[in-house]
Motif scaffolding. Structure first.
Motif, PDB file in Angstrom:
ATOM      1  N   TYR A  67      18.834 -61.721  11.005  1.00 57.29           N
ATOM      2  CA  TYR A  67      19.227 -62.263   9.699  1.00 57.29           C
ATOM      3  C   TYR A  67      18.285 -61.820   8.590  1.00 57.29           C
ATOM      4  N   VAL A  68      16.988 -61.853   8.818  1.00 57.12           N
ATOM      5  CA  VAL A  68      16.025 -61.491   7.776  1.00 57.12           C
ATOM      6  C   VAL A  68      16.126 -60.001   7.439  1.00 57.12           C
ATOM      7  N   GLU A  69      16.160 -59.148   8.466  1.00 59.42           N
ATOM      8  CA  GLU A  69      16.114 -57.708   8.230  1.00 59.42           C
ATOM      9  C   GLU A  69      17.480 -57.093   7.927  1.00 59.42           C
ATOM     10  N   ARG A  70      18.478 -57.419   8.718  1.00 59.19           N
ATOM     11  CA  ARG A  70      19.769 -56.741   8.602  1.00 59.19           C
ATOM     12  C   ARG A  70      20.744 -57.438   7.662  1.00 59.19           C
ATOM     13  N   VAL A  71      20.652 -58.764   7.541  1.00 60.82           N
ATOM     14  CA  VAL A  71      21.624 -59.492   6.717  1.00 60.82           C
ATOM     15  C   VAL A  71      21.056 -59.764   5.328  1.00 60.82           C
ATOM     16  N   PHE A  72      20.014 -60.610   5.248  1.00 62.59           N
ATOM     17  CA  PHE A  72      19.454 -60.960   3.940  1.00 62.59           C
ATOM     18  C   PHE A  72      18.755 -59.770   3.294  1.00 62.59           C
ATOM     19  N   GLY A  73      18.237 -58.865   4.085  1.00 62.30           N
ATOM     20  CA  GLY A  73      17.520 -57.712   3.549  1.00 62.30           C
ATOM     21  C   GLY A  73      18.405 -56.550   3.160  1.00 62.30           C
ATOM     22  N   SER A  74      19.702 -56.644   3.420  1.00 64.54           N
ATOM     23  CA  SER A  74      20.588 -55.530   3.109  1.00 64.54           C
ATOM     24  C   SER A  74      20.921 -55.516   1.617  1.00 64.54           C
ATOM     25  N   PRO A  75      20.996 -54.322   1.027  1.00 60.48           N
ATOM     26  CA  PRO A  75      21.344 -54.228  -0.395  1.00 60.48           C
ATOM     27  C   PRO A  75      22.711 -54.851  -0.688  1.00 60.48           C
ATOM     28  N   SER A  76      23.640 -54.740   0.251  1.00 60.99           N
ATOM     29  CA  SER A  76      24.976 -55.296   0.016  1.00 60.99           C
ATOM     30  C   SER A  76      24.961 -56.814  -0.039  1.00 60.99           C
ATOM     31  N   ALA A 121      25.220 -57.732  21.792  1.00 60.27           N
ATOM     32  CA  ALA A 121      26.632 -58.011  21.517  1.00 60.27           C
ATOM     33  C   ALA A 121      26.834 -58.354  20.036  1.00 60.27           C
ATOM     34  N   ILE A 122      25.927 -59.150  19.472  1.00 57.79           N
ATOM     35  CA  ILE A 122      26.010 -59.499  18.051  1.00 57.79           C
ATOM     36  C   ILE A 122      25.848 -58.244  17.198  1.00 57.79           C
ATOM     37  N   LEU A 123      24.852 -57.431  17.508  1.00 57.12           N
ATOM     38  CA  LEU A 123      24.600 -56.209  16.738  1.00 57.12           C
ATOM     39  C   LEU A 123      25.759 -55.220  16.841  1.00 57.12           C
ATOM     40  N   ALA A 124      26.363 -55.114  18.018  1.00 59.61           N
ATOM     41  CA  ALA A 124      27.493 -54.199  18.185  1.00 59.61           C
ATOM     42  C   ALA A 124      28.656 -54.612  17.286  1.00 59.61           C
ATOM     43  N   SER A 125      28.953 -55.907  17.241  1.00 61.40           N
ATOM     44  CA  SER A 125      30.025 -56.396  16.367  1.00 61.40           C
ATOM     45  C   SER A 125      29.659 -56.194  14.900  1.00 61.40           C
ATOM     46  N   PHE A 126      28.416 -56.459  14.536  1.00 58.72           N
ATOM     47  CA  PHE A 126      27.924 -56.310  13.164  1.00 58.72           C
ATOM     48  C   PHE A 126      28.030 -54.853  12.715  1.00 58.72           C
ATOM     49  N   ASP A 127      27.615 -53.928  13.589  1.00 58.99           N
ATOM     50  CA  ASP A 127      27.586 -52.505  13.239  1.00 58.99           C
ATOM     51  C   ASP A 127      28.973 -51.869  13.146  1.00 58.99           C
ATOM     52  N   LYS A 128      29.998 -52.528  13.678  1.00 57.01           N
ATOM     53  CA  LYS A 128      31.366 -52.010  13.584  1.00 57.01           C
ATOM     54  C   LYS A 128      31.946 -52.218  12.192  1.00 57.01           C
ATOM     55  N   LEU A 129      31.368 -53.146  11.436  1.00 55.60           N
ATOM     56  CA  LEU A 129      31.867 -53.470  10.103  1.00 55.60           C
ATOM     57  C   LEU A 129      31.135 -52.668   9.035  1.00 55.60           C
ATOM     58  N   GLU A 130      31.781 -52.542   7.875  1.00 56.92           N
ATOM     59  CA  GLU A 130      31.091 -51.954   6.732  1.00 56.92           C
ATOM     60  C   GLU A 130      29.920 -52.864   6.386  1.00 56.92           C
ATOM     61  N   PRO A 131      28.828 -52.326   5.825  1.00 56.29           N
ATOM     62  CA  PRO A 131      27.641 -53.150   5.556  1.00 56.29           C
ATOM     63  C   PRO A 131      27.924 -54.429   4.760  1.00 56.29           C
ATOM     64  N   GLN A 132      28.710 -54.350   3.690  1.00 56.59           N
ATOM     65  CA  GLN A 132      28.972 -55.554   2.890  1.00 56.59           C
ATOM     66  C   GLN A 132      29.795 -56.565   3.685  1.00 56.59           C
ATOM     67  N   ALA A 133      30.822 -56.105   4.381  1.00 52.65           N
ATOM     68  CA  ALA A 133      31.661 -56.998   5.188  1.00 52.65           C
ATOM     69  C   ALA A 133      30.843 -57.623   6.315  1.00 52.65           C
ATOM     70  N   ALA A 134      29.928 -56.842   6.892  1.00 52.96           N
ATOM     71  CA  ALA A 134      29.081 -57.338   7.980  1.00 52.96           C
ATOM     72  C   ALA A 134      28.141 -58.436   7.481  1.00 52.96           C
ATOM     73  N   ALA A 135      27.538 -58.220   6.309  1.00 56.56           N
ATOM     74  CA  ALA A 135      26.630 -59.221   5.743  1.00 56.56           C
ATOM     75  C   ALA A 135      27.380 -60.506   5.419  1.00 56.56           C
ATOM     76  N   VAL A 136      28.571 -60.370   4.832  1.00 60.06           N
ATOM     77  CA  VAL A 136      29.394 -61.545   4.506  1.00 60.06           C
ATOM     78  C   VAL A 136      29.740 -62.306   5.781  1.00 60.06           C
ATOM     79  N   LYS A 137      30.147 -61.585   6.803  1.00 56.81           N
ATOM     80  CA  LYS A 137      30.517 -62.203   8.081  1.00 56.81           C
ATOM     81  C   LYS A 137      29.325 -62.959   8.678  1.00 56.81           C
ATOM     82  N   ALA A 138      28.164 -62.326   8.692  1.00 56.51           N
ATOM     83  CA  ALA A 138      26.976 -62.944   9.287  1.00 56.51           C
ATOM     84  C   ALA A 138      26.565 -64.212   8.525  1.00 56.51           C
TER      85      ALA A 138
END
Length: 165
Positions: A67-76, A121-138
């Protein structure tokens, strides 16, 4: 509200779950409205429910890092989400992560295959989405993470009080 003591395996951490929930609820509606990936779930029900208590500390550490690095830290995420609430959540996660790191350093955090596989498993599902959609989903699925976290307080409340009272 005071922090709640959560017992994650052999590790005890203090978490302001009420504050986390308050900040999550303040952004939940806008996040859900932005979630176009209705059929996809990152936190599938078995992922959080079936974490062995002995590995809960390690799994939470991985989850908070995600969450800190991939979700909240993402530019999207930063431009589309309300920054104050996500900033508070990110800072709270960093604080919990620091406590978990101390447990890990003292060998109170058991890491096993289960934690690694669940996070993969969480990362695989996250990485299948576009970055903005993935952040919103998370962010939209933080409610499930908070419920899981809170379960470590309510089910273990009485024994903790007896131990530390």
């Amino acid at each position: 509200m005071s922090a709640r003591r959560l017992q994650l395996g052999s590790c005890t951490v203090n978490v302001h779950t009420h504050e986390l929930r308050h900040h999550f609820l303040s952004i939940r509606q806008s996040v859900v409205a932005q979630d176009t990936q209705i059929g996809i779930r990152l936190m599938k029900s078995d992922i959080l429910k079936d974490v062995q208590v002995s590995q809960s500390c390690c799994f939470l550490r991985h989850l908070l890092r995600f969450y800190v690095e991939r979700v909240f830290g993402s530019p999207s995420a930063s431009h589309m989400l309300q920054q104050r609430s996500t900033g508070v959540l990110a800072n709270a996660f960093l604080s919990i992560k620091k406590d978990l790191r101390q447990c890990h350093d003292q060998m109170h955090c058991q890491c096993g295959e289960q934690s690694r596989l669940k996070m993969e498993a969480i990362l695989a599902s996250f990485d299948k989405l576009e970055p903005q959609a993935a952040a919103v989903k998370a962010v939209g699925e933080l409610g499930a993470v908070l419920e899981w976290l809170e379960s470590f307080h309510t089910s273990r409340d009485a024994p903790l009080e007896a131990m530390h009272g």
